[in-house]
Design an enzyme around this catalytic site. Sequence first.
Site, short mmCIF file in Angstrom:
data_model
loop_
_atom_site.label_atom_id
_atom_site.label_comp_id
_atom_site.label_asym_id
_atom_site.label_seq_id
_atom_site.Cartn_x
_atom_site.Cartn_y
_atom_site.Cartn_z
N ILE A 117 27.26 -0.88 84.44
CA ILE A 117 28.13 0.29 84.41
C ILE A 117 27.87 1.19 85.62
O ILE A 117 28.80 1.71 86.24
CB ILE A 117 27.89 1.07 83.09
CG1 ILE A 117 28.45 0.27 81.89
CG2 ILE A 117 28.50 2.46 83.15
CD1 ILE A 117 28.06 0.82 80.53
N TYR B 63 16.17 4.09 71.14
CA TYR B 63 17.32 4.17 72.04
C TYR B 63 18.34 5.20 71.52
O TYR B 63 18.80 6.08 72.26
CB TYR B 63 17.96 2.78 72.16
CG TYR B 63 19.22 2.72 72.98
CD1 TYR B 63 19.17 2.75 74.38
CD2 TYR B 63 20.47 2.63 72.37
CE1 TYR B 63 20.33 2.69 75.13
CE2 TYR B 63 21.64 2.56 73.12
CZ TYR B 63 21.56 2.59 74.49
OH TYR B 63 22.72 2.53 75.25
N ASN C 93 22.84 7.65 84.58
CA ASN C 93 23.27 6.41 83.92
C ASN C 93 22.11 5.47 83.60
O ASN C 93 22.18 4.68 82.66
CB ASN C 93 24.29 5.72 84.83
CG ASN C 93 24.53 4.27 84.44
OD1 ASN C 93 25.30 3.98 83.53
ND2 ASN C 93 23.85 3.34 85.13
N PRO D 234 29.77 5.29 75.86
CA PRO D 234 30.39 3.96 75.84
C PRO D 234 30.02 3.20 74.57
O PRO D 234 29.05 3.52 73.89
CB PRO D 234 29.75 3.25 77.05
CG PRO D 234 28.94 4.28 77.78
CD PRO D 234 28.64 5.35 76.77
N ILE E 95 30.18 -2.54 76.06
CA ILE E 95 30.62 -2.80 77.43
C ILE E 95 29.93 -4.08 77.91
O ILE E 95 28.71 -4.22 77.80
CB ILE E 95 30.24 -1.62 78.36
CG1 ILE E 95 30.74 -0.28 77.77
CG2 ILE E 95 30.81 -1.85 79.75
CD1 ILE E 95 32.22 -0.16 77.55
N1 LIG Z 1 26.54 -1.89 78.02
C1 LIG Z 1 26.88 -1.25 76.92
O1 LIG Z 1 27.52 -1.80 76.01
C2 LIG Z 1 26.50 0.20 76.74
C3 LIG Z 1 26.88 0.83 75.55
C4 LIG Z 1 26.55 2.16 75.39
C5 LIG Z 1 25.88 2.86 76.37
N2 LIG Z 1 25.50 2.21 77.52
C6 LIG Z 1 24.78 2.99 78.52
O2 LIG Z 1 25.34 2.76 79.79
C7 LIG Z 1 24.34 2.84 80.79
C8 LIG Z 1 24.31 1.59 81.64
O3 LIG Z 1 24.20 0.46 80.79
P1 LIG Z 1 24.30 -1.02 81.38
O4 LIG Z 1 24.70 -1.88 80.24
O5 LIG Z 1 25.11 -1.03 82.62
O6 LIG Z 1 22.76 -1.29 81.71
P2 LIG Z 1 22.10 -2.40 82.67
O7 LIG Z 1 20.78 -2.72 82.06
O8 LIG Z 1 23.08 -3.51 82.91
O9 LIG Z 1 21.88 -1.62 84.04
C9 LIG Z 1 21.01 -0.54 84.06
C10 LIG Z 1 20.62 -0.26 85.50
O10 LIG Z 1 19.67 0.81 85.44
C11 LIG Z 1 18.52 0.43 86.18
N3 LIG Z 1 17.37 1.07 85.59
C12 LIG Z 1 16.75 0.76 84.42
N4 LIG Z 1 15.68 1.54 84.23
C13 LIG Z 1 15.60 2.35 85.31
C14 LIG Z 1 14.68 3.35 85.71
N5 LIG Z 1 13.60 3.64 84.97
N6 LIG Z 1 14.89 3.99 86.87
C15 LIG Z 1 15.95 3.68 87.65
N7 LIG Z 1 16.84 2.72 87.34
C16 LIG Z 1 16.67 2.06 86.17
C17 LIG Z 1 18.46 -1.07 86.11
O11 LIG Z 1 17.70 -1.64 87.17
C18 LIG Z 1 19.94 -1.44 86.19
O12 LIG Z 1 20.38 -1.54 87.52
C19 LIG Z 1 23.02 3.10 80.06
O13 LIG Z 1 22.77 4.49 80.00
C20 LIG Z 1 23.33 2.58 78.65
O14 LIG Z 1 22.52 3.19 77.67
C21 LIG Z 1 25.79 0.89 77.72
#
Ligand SMILES: NC(=O)c1ccc[n+]([C@@H]2O[C@H](COP(=O)([O-])OP(=O)(O)OC[C@H]3O[C@@H](n4cnc5c(N)ncnc54)[C@H](O)[C@@H]3O)[C@@H](O)[C@H]2O)c1
Length: 251
Positions: free
Chosen positions: A17, A154, A89, A184, A187
């Site tokens: 995201i 979480y 994010n 979200p 996703i």
């Molecule tokens: N994917 C979903 O269905 C979903 C649903 C609800 C909320 N979210 C939220 O959306 C956001 C992104 O989710 P995603 O699915 O793209 O996650 P992802 O795990 O695919 O990507 C997360 C990114 O954050 C980076 N990251 C992780 N820990 C970190 C840290 N300590 N410092 C700096 N960077 C860090 C990772 O290296 C990665 O590039 C998050 O906040 C997640 O909680 C996602």
Amino acid sequence: MTVPDRVAVVTGGAAGIGLSIAQRLAHDGFKVAVIDCAEGTAEAAAADIAAAGGTAKGYRADVANREQIDTAVAAARADLGPIAVVVANAAVAPQQAFLGMTLEQWNSTLEINLTGTFNIVQSCLPDLVEAGWGRVVLISSSSAQRGAPRMAHYAASKGGQMALTKALAVEFAKSGVTVNTVAPSSIDTPSVQKKRSEGTIPSAEDMAKYIPVGRMGTGQDIAGAVSYLVSDDTSYVTGQTLSVNGGSFIG
Ligand SMILES: NC(=O)c1ccc[n+]([C@@H]2O[C@H](COP(=O)([O-])OP(=O)(O)OC[C@H]3O[C@@H](n4cnc5c(N)ncnc54)[C@H](O)[C@@H]3O)[C@@H](O)[C@H]2O)c1
């Protein structure tokens, strides 16, 4: 869209995201500072954005480490200019049954997801206040709205982001800075695909059966919502949660 010389910081902007948000904001005309903790990935994401015609720089930092965040934000400010937009994010989404959850697991999730949000927002916010214009968007989760089994840490961290949104929105309401959260749900990002391949979540087809629009969301779906919230059109929109979830009932 008019974004003259505005700089946007996106944490976790190298994948999923966050990458979609970084790409969208660059496309909208922002100069984007991509921050990520995975080695080399922020720089690679920024290089891809630049190759596509945008302006971006990548910085490696762990949002849970305040010193690293302050260093990255100072570098972004020196390279690109004062920060105008903050998108918090970066997060981890581990799964662990509550009764087996250790204090270490609880603390580390809160440190990255909630204290990490505190770190990046507090590090950048003086620029926004000084300019008298700014946008803060926290990426939370539907897990805080309807719960999530085996993800108490979480869900609690994401609920904390929602409360932080409300608190900062009223504290900075007269500063020209808005603070909103995007929640979200479902996703289809690389981390979700990894969980699916490990068999800990259902297939995309099975998940889609429970989503009214009939499909999982994409990073672009979230990026579109962020693009709206960081625009000049939203100076009267603050303290809000924008649920981007395909119509899933949240109650
Ligand atoms: N994917 C979903 O269905 C979903 C649903 C609800 C909320 N979210 C939220 O959306 C956001 C992104 O989710 P995603 O699915 O793209 O996650 P992802 O795990 O695919 O990507 C997360 C990114 O954050 C980076 N990251 C992780 N820990 C970190 C840290 N300590 N410092 C700096 N960077 C860090 C990772 O290296 C990665 O590039 C998050 O906040 C997640 O909680 C996602």
